[in-house]
Write a protein that holds these residues in place. Structure first.
Motif, PDB file in Angstrom:
ATOM      1  N   PRO A 247       0.664  -1.528   0.234  1.00  0.00           N
ATOM      2  CA  PRO A 247       0.018   0.050   0.020  1.00  0.00           C
ATOM      3  C   PRO A 247       1.027   1.277   0.042  1.00  0.00           C
ATOM      4  O   PRO A 247       0.223   2.270  -0.543  1.00  0.00           O
ATOM      5  N   ALA A 248       1.949   1.036   0.348  1.00  0.00           N
ATOM      6  CA  ALA A 248       2.906   2.416   0.600  1.00  0.00           C
ATOM      7  C   ALA A 248       3.336   2.884  -0.949  1.00  0.00           C
ATOM      8  O   ALA A 248       3.720   3.934  -0.959  1.00  0.00           O
ATOM      9  N   ARG A 249       3.184   2.130  -1.930  1.00  0.00           N
ATOM     10  CA  ARG A 249       3.979   2.612  -3.248  1.00  0.00           C
ATOM     11  C   ARG A 249       3.100   3.814  -3.504  1.00  0.00           C
ATOM     12  O   ARG A 249       1.929   4.047  -3.404  1.00  0.00           O
ATOM     13  N   PRO A 250       3.579   4.635  -4.464  1.00  0.00           N
ATOM     14  CA  PRO A 250       2.911   6.034  -4.974  1.00  0.00           C
ATOM     15  C   PRO A 250       2.025   5.621  -5.887  1.00  0.00           C
ATOM     16  O   PRO A 250       2.116   5.956  -7.209  1.00  0.00           O
ATOM     17  N   LEU A 300       6.013   0.922  16.165  1.00  0.00           N
ATOM     18  CA  LEU A 300       6.313   2.267  15.530  1.00  0.00           C
ATOM     19  C   LEU A 300       5.333   3.077  16.032  1.00  0.00           C
ATOM     20  O   LEU A 300       4.400   2.901  16.592  1.00  0.00           O
ATOM     21  N   ASN A 301       5.848   4.451  16.093  1.00  0.00           N
ATOM     22  CA  ASN A 301       5.021   5.603  16.575  1.00  0.00           C
ATOM     23  C   ASN A 301       4.211   6.178  15.486  1.00  0.00           C
ATOM     24  O   ASN A 301       4.434   5.567  14.163  1.00  0.00           O
ATOM     25  N   ILE A 302       3.264   6.990  15.690  1.00  0.00           N
ATOM     26  CA  ILE A 302       2.271   7.506  14.498  1.00  0.00           C
ATOM     27  C   ILE A 302       3.078   7.998  13.318  1.00  0.00           C
ATOM     28  O   ILE A 302       2.603   7.830  12.183  1.00  0.00           O
ATOM     29  N   SER A 303       4.141   8.944  13.408  1.00  0.00           N
ATOM     30  CA  SER A 303       4.724   9.424  12.315  1.00  0.00           C
ATOM     31  C   SER A 303       5.436   8.220  11.449  1.00  0.00           C
ATOM     32  O   SER A 303       5.305   8.474  10.328  1.00  0.00           O
ATOM     33  N   GLN A 304       6.069   7.510  12.211  1.00  0.00           N
ATOM     34  CA  GLN A 304       6.738   6.405  11.569  1.00  0.00           C
ATOM     35  C   GLN A 304       5.429   5.598  10.650  1.00  0.00           C
ATOM     36  O   GLN A 304       5.689   5.317   9.670  1.00  0.00           O
ATOM     37  N   ILE A 305       4.550   5.270  11.277  1.00  0.00           N
ATOM     38  CA  ILE A 305       3.578   4.643  10.363  1.00  0.00           C
ATOM     39  C   ILE A 305       3.068   5.259   9.210  1.00  0.00           C
ATOM     40  O   ILE A 305       2.520   4.633   8.308  1.00  0.00           O
ATOM     41  N   ILE A 309       2.944   3.594   5.391  1.00  0.00           N
ATOM     42  CA  ILE A 309       1.845   3.445   4.491  1.00  0.00           C
ATOM     43  C   ILE A 309       1.771   4.137   3.281  1.00  0.00           C
ATOM     44  O   ILE A 309       0.737   3.855   2.660  1.00  0.00           O
ATOM     45  N   GLY A 310       2.602   4.819   3.396  1.00  0.00           N
ATOM     46  CA  GLY A 310       2.591   5.968   2.092  1.00  0.00           C
ATOM     47  C   GLY A 310       1.738   7.387   2.035  1.00  0.00           C
ATOM     48  O   GLY A 310       1.733   7.956   1.114  1.00  0.00           O
ATOM     49  N   PHE A 311       1.521   7.724   3.283  1.00  0.00           N
ATOM     50  CA  PHE A 311       0.803   9.100   3.450  1.00  0.00           C
ATOM     51  C   PHE A 311       2.082  10.175   3.635  1.00  0.00           C
ATOM     52  O   PHE A 311       3.376   9.769   3.875  1.00  0.00           O
ATOM     53  N   THR A 312       1.897  11.311   3.309  1.00  0.00           N
ATOM     54  CA  THR A 312       3.076  12.229   3.382  1.00  0.00           C
ATOM     55  C   THR A 312       2.677  13.457   4.506  1.00  0.00           C
ATOM     56  O   THR A 312       3.426  13.930   4.664  1.00  0.00           O
ATOM     57  N   SER A 313       1.288  13.459   4.894  1.00  0.00           N
ATOM     58  CA  SER A 313       0.906  14.422   5.847  1.00  0.00           C
ATOM     59  C   SER A 313       0.427  13.729   7.170  1.00  0.00           C
ATOM     60  O   SER A 313      -0.741  12.879   7.109  1.00  0.00           O
ATOM     61  N   ARG A 314       0.917  13.888   8.405  1.00  0.00           N
ATOM     62  CA  ARG A 314       0.329  13.295   9.550  1.00  0.00           C
ATOM     63  C   ARG A 314      -1.005  13.869   9.768  1.00  0.00           C
ATOM     64  O   ARG A 314      -1.986  13.153  10.270  1.00  0.00           O
ATOM     65  N   SER A 315      -1.245  15.218   9.661  1.00  0.00           N
ATOM     66  CA  SER A 315      -2.619  15.917   9.836  1.00  0.00           C
ATOM     67  C   SER A 315      -3.464  15.271   8.984  1.00  0.00           C
ATOM     68  O   SER A 315      -4.593  15.057   9.246  1.00  0.00           O
ATOM     69  N   TYR A 316      -3.327  15.196   7.730  1.00  0.00           N
ATOM     70  CA  TYR A 316      -4.232  14.584   7.086  1.00  0.00           C
ATOM     71  C   TYR A 316      -4.610  13.248   7.285  1.00  0.00           C
ATOM     72  O   TYR A 316      -5.762  12.792   7.340  1.00  0.00           O
ATOM     73  N   PHE A 317      -3.553  12.399   7.467  1.00  0.00           N
ATOM     74  CA  PHE A 317      -3.553  11.004   8.256  1.00  0.00           C
ATOM     75  C   PHE A 317      -4.829  11.134   9.608  1.00  0.00           C
ATOM     76  O   PHE A 317      -5.739  10.285   9.330  1.00  0.00           O
ATOM     77  N   SER A 318      -4.275  11.861  10.333  1.00  0.00           N
ATOM     78  CA  SER A 318      -5.239  12.012  11.581  1.00  0.00           C
ATOM     79  C   SER A 318      -6.785  12.241  11.274  1.00  0.00           C
ATOM     80  O   SER A 318      -7.730  11.712  11.945  1.00  0.00           O
TER      81      SER A 318
END
Length: 343
Positions: A247-250, A300-305, A309-318
């Motif tokens: 899933p991490a692939r672009p 893994l912490n949340i930033s590492q996760i 998994i292929g996201f670039t923004s932690r805020s968007y992920f949250s």
């Protein structure tokens, strides 16, 4: 060609009559009956598992060395059979018909016969077969407290209620790739004994519900999108498997369209048909599911996760994590940590 006439008096009897004709042995453990054969007639196995309320599973993983015809005589034992073809092909017909209906890979058939009728299932020579058969004895199944056949469409309702076997019924299903995943999942179960039987039973009911849903779709006119061929839909399923594994692939719609030679509209039609999601929604869904699993199973912490998994923004992920699961990633992680400490 070998024709085996079987007239079973119950579910298990069918397997034992086949074993006699194939000169094969059956081993039974924890309610699982396995026919193993390796001779000039066939190579492979047939597994039978009975459950409560008249439901049982007959699973073929076998190659017949000669054309093999199973002639099933419907007498006192006349279940509804829900068959899914994971690999290979076979044909089915009733004794009153001259025409055989072919069921190819990833297709299904539902059938039951009239009392004293005969059904013929023809398995071709030299073809690897993986076939999942769910058999339901109606008189027993209708006693199940949670069975509510009144919710079925009229055709299936009439079939389930025909406890005196007065009606003949057959439905030949179209391509169904989602059912393949559930059938494969049964083969991947590693547990043993009672735990394995319980896990298999859960999957059997899931597959049964998919048979019923597919029949509902076909009777209401909802079928494979006309824009897609069977080959293209199979390719789209392969693409979804790649996304689930990595899933991490672009990924992007443009990139998938270019790499796999399918137009963007075909990709969208295929994903909406198979998963009820657009391509982008499917990728996001897979990534969020993996993120949740990683929070449970890794350090893994949340930033590492997020980046794993292929996201670039932690805020968007949250934001999208909370929209999907109703809880923020931080709160979810805290709950997991607190449960571990309590244990």
């Amino acid at each position: 060609m070998i024709e085996i006439a079987v007239h079973p008096s119950d579910s298990k009897d069918l397997l034992y009559q086949i074993s006699q004709q194939l000169n094969a042995e059956i081993n039974e453990r924890w309610g699982e009956h396995v026919l193993n054969v390796k001779n000039n007639l066939a190579i492979g196995k047939i597994t039978f598992i009975p459950f409560d309320w008249g439901v049982n599973l007959l699973d073929f993983d076998i190659t017949f060395q000669k054309d093999f015809v199973l002639k099933i005589e419907a007498e006192d034992f006349n279940p509804i059979r829900f068959i899914y073809n994971l690999e290979g092909s076979f044909t089915h017909r009733f004794s009153i018909d001259n025409k055989e209906h072919k069921t190819e890979q990833f297709q299904s058939v539902i059938f039951t016969n009239r009392s004293e009728g005969k059904s013929f299932i023809h398995f071709p020579k030299g073809e690897k077969l993986k076939i999942n058969i769910i058999q339901i004895v109606r008189k027993d199944f209708l006693k199940k407290r949670t069975t509510n056949v009144s919710s079925l469409n009229k055709k299936l309702y009439d079939v389930f209620m025909d406890q005196d076997y007065e009606k003949r019924f057959a439905h030949y299903g179209e391509l169904n790739l989602k059912m393949a995943d559930q059938v494969k999942a049964i083969h991947k179960i590693k547990s043993k004994g009672m735990l394995k039987i319980l896990k298999v039973e859960a999957k059997v009911y899931e597959i049964l519900s998919m048979h019923i849903q597919q029949h509902e779709r076909s009777t209401t006119g909802r079928s494979i999108p006309p824009s897609l061929t069977k080959k293209e839909l199979t390719l789209i399923k392969q693409i979804s498997n790649v996304i689930q594994k990595e899933p991490a692939r672009p990924y992007s719609l443009d990139l998938l369209s270019s790499n796999y030679g399918l137009s963007q509209s075909k990709l969208q039609d295929g994903f909406k048909f198979l998963f009820k999601r657009t391509v982008t929604e499917f990728i996001r869904h897979v990534r969020l599911e993996q993120a949740r699993d990683l929070m449970k199973s890794s350090d893994l912490n949340i930033s590492q996760i997020v980046y794993t998994i292929g996201f670039t923004s932690r805020s968007y992920f949250s934001k999208i994590f909370k929209e999907k699961f109703g809880i923020s990633p931080n709160e979810f992680k805290k709950q997991i940590v607190s449960k571990v400490k309590l244990m």
